[in-house]
Design an enzyme around this catalytic site. Structure first.
Site, PDB file in Angstrom:
ATOM      1  N   TYR A 168      10.074   4.547  -2.324  1.00 34.40           N
ATOM      2  CA  TYR A 168       9.472   5.494  -1.572  1.00 34.40           C
ATOM      3  C   TYR A 168       8.061   5.603  -2.142  1.00 34.40           C
ATOM      4  O   TYR A 168       7.247   5.484  -1.141  1.00 34.40           O
ATOM      5  CB  TYR A 168      10.396   6.968  -1.703  1.00 34.40           C
ATOM      6  CG  TYR A 168       9.775   7.798  -0.980  1.00 34.40           C
ATOM      7  CD1 TYR A 168       9.998   7.861   0.447  1.00 34.40           C
ATOM      8  CD2 TYR A 168       9.029   9.053  -1.388  1.00 34.40           C
ATOM      9  CE1 TYR A 168       9.467   9.020   1.551  1.00 34.40           C
ATOM     10  CE2 TYR A 168       8.588  10.012  -0.711  1.00 34.40           C
ATOM     11  CZ  TYR A 168       8.823   9.990   0.543  1.00 34.40           C
ATOM     12  OH  TYR A 168       8.361  11.180   1.651  1.00 34.40           O
ATOM     13  N   LYS A 172       4.514   4.781   0.192  1.00 38.49           N
ATOM     14  CA  LYS A 172       3.632   5.878   0.627  1.00 38.49           C
ATOM     15  C   LYS A 172       2.362   5.480  -0.115  1.00 38.49           C
ATOM     16  O   LYS A 172       1.288   5.597   0.818  1.00 38.49           O
ATOM     17  CB  LYS A 172       4.139   7.182  -0.176  1.00 38.49           C
ATOM     18  CG  LYS A 172       5.412   7.473   0.565  1.00 38.49           C
ATOM     19  CD  LYS A 172       5.265   7.872   1.911  1.00 38.49           C
ATOM     20  CE  LYS A 172       6.405   8.634   2.777  1.00 38.49           C
ATOM     21  NZ  LYS A 172       6.173   8.810   4.150  1.00 38.49           N
TER      22      LYS A 172
END
Ligand code: NAP
Length: 260
Positions: A168, A172
Site C-alpha cells: 500500500y 501511494k
C-alpha cells in the site's frame, strides 16, 4: 465496464464534469457530493457488483440534492480497457471530462515476509496503475480542452511507510512520482496534477481495524481524532476548482498533525 444508469436527468449541463473513481462509498462518495455541491456534473464509479446499487444510489442522490447530472459506471480501474471505457463513457454521457479524482484504492496488509505476490500486485494494480490508466485516458480530452484537474488519493503512509503495508505504501509513494511527472508534462495545457495525502479517515477501510488498533492510531494523531471523508472532500474540492490553477505537482497532507 457496465453502464449502470444513463438517465443524466438535468435541467441543463453544468460547466464542469468530474469523474471520481471508487465513489460508491467512503471518501470517494464524499468527494462526489462536494463536487456536485460546487455545481459539477459527476460520474460515480465502483468496481464490484456488490457496490453497484450503492453507486446508483450515490448518483441519484447527487441529481436530487444538487440538481446536477450524475451517472454511475462500473469499471475496474486496474484494467486499462475498463478505465478507458469509464473515461470515454463519462465524456459521452456528460460531454466533457474536466476533473479526474483517482480515489479508488484497496489494502491487502501483511508483513513483507508473509505478503503474497498476489497481494502486492493487486494493490499496485488498483492504487497505482489504476490512476495511471485513468490519467492517460483523461489527458487526451483535457489537453484538447486546455483545462484539467487531476487529483490522486495518496496517503501519509506513502510518505512515511508503515509496517504491514509495504504494498500500500509503495503504491501511494508511486502516485507522488506519477503526479509530479504528469504535472510537468501537462502544465502548459492548463492541467494540474496533485496528490492529497490523508492520515486516518473514518471509512469502511479503517473500520476494519480492531478497536485497540484504532485507539493506538488515534494516540499518534496530534488532533486526537480521525478525520472525516467530508474534510478530505473539501480539500479535493478546492484543488478541483478553477481557483487552484497555479497549484500543481504538490502533495497536500490532511492528517490532523499525524505526520508532524
Ligand atoms: P473504501 O471505503 O474501501 O472505498 C473504496 C472505494 O474504491 C469503493 O467505492 C470501491 O468500490 C472502490 N474500488 C476499489 N477497487 C476498485 C477498482 N479496482 N476499480 C474501481 N473502484 C474500486 O475506501 P476509503 O477509505 O474511502 O478510501 C478511499 C481512498 O482514500 C483510497 O485510495 C485509500 O487508499 C485512500 N485513503 C484512505 C484513508 C482512510 O483512512 N480511509 C487514508 C488515506 C488514504 P468496490 O466496492 O466496487 O470495490
Amino acid at each position: 465496464m457496465t453502464l449502470l444508469k444513463h438517465d443524466a436527468a438535468a435541467d441543463g449541463a453544468s460547466e464542469r464534469v468530474a469523474v471520481v473513481t471508487g465513489s460508491s462509498r467512503g471518501i470517494g462518495r464524499a468527494i462526489a457530493c462536494e463536487l456536485a455541491r460546487a455545481g459539477m456534473d459527476v460520474c460515480v464509479n465502483c468496481a464490484s457488483q456488490a457496490s453497484v446499487s450503492a453507486a446508483e444510489e450515490t448518483a441519484a442522490f447527487l441529481r436530487d440534492a444538487y440538481g446536477v447530472r450524475a451517472i454511475a459506471l462500473a469499471a475496474n480501474v486496474a484494467d486499462a480497457c475498463e478505465a478507458k471505457s469509464l473515461i470515454d463513457g463519462a465524456r459521452e454521457a456528460l460531454g466533457r471530462v474536466d476533473v479526474l479524482v483517482n480515489n479508488a484504492g484497496i489494502t491487502r496488509d501483511a508483513l513483507v515476509m508473509r505478503m503474497g505476490e498476489d497481494d502486492f500486485d493487486a494493490v499496485i494494480a488498483t492504487n497505482l496503475k489504476g490512476a495511471f490508466n485513468c490519467c492517460k485516458a483523461a489527458s487526451s480530452y483535457m489537453m484538447k480542452q486546455r483545462f484539467g484537474r487531476m487529483i490522486c488519493m495518496g496517503s501519509v503512509v506513502g510518505l512515511a511507510g508503515n509496517a504491514g503495508q509495504a504494498n500500500y505504501a509503495a503504491s501511494k509513494a508511486g502516485l507522488v512520482g506519477l503526479a509530479k511527472s504528469l504535472a510537468k508534462e501537462l502544465a502548459g495545457r492548463n492541467i494540474t496534477v496533485n496528490v492529497v495525502a490523508p492520515g486516518f479517515i473514518e471509512t469502511d477501510m479503517t473500520g476494519a481495524l480492531s478497536e485497540s488498533q484504532q485507539a493506538a492510531i488515534r494516540d499518534r494523531i496530534a488532533a486526537k481524532r480521525y478525520g472525516t471523508p467530508e474534510e478530505v472532500a473539501s480539500l479535493v474540492g478546492f484543488l478541483a476548482s478553477d481557483q487552484a490553477g497555479y497549484i500543481t505537482g504538490q502533495v497536500v497532507g490532511i492528517d490532523g498533525g499525524m505526520a508532524l
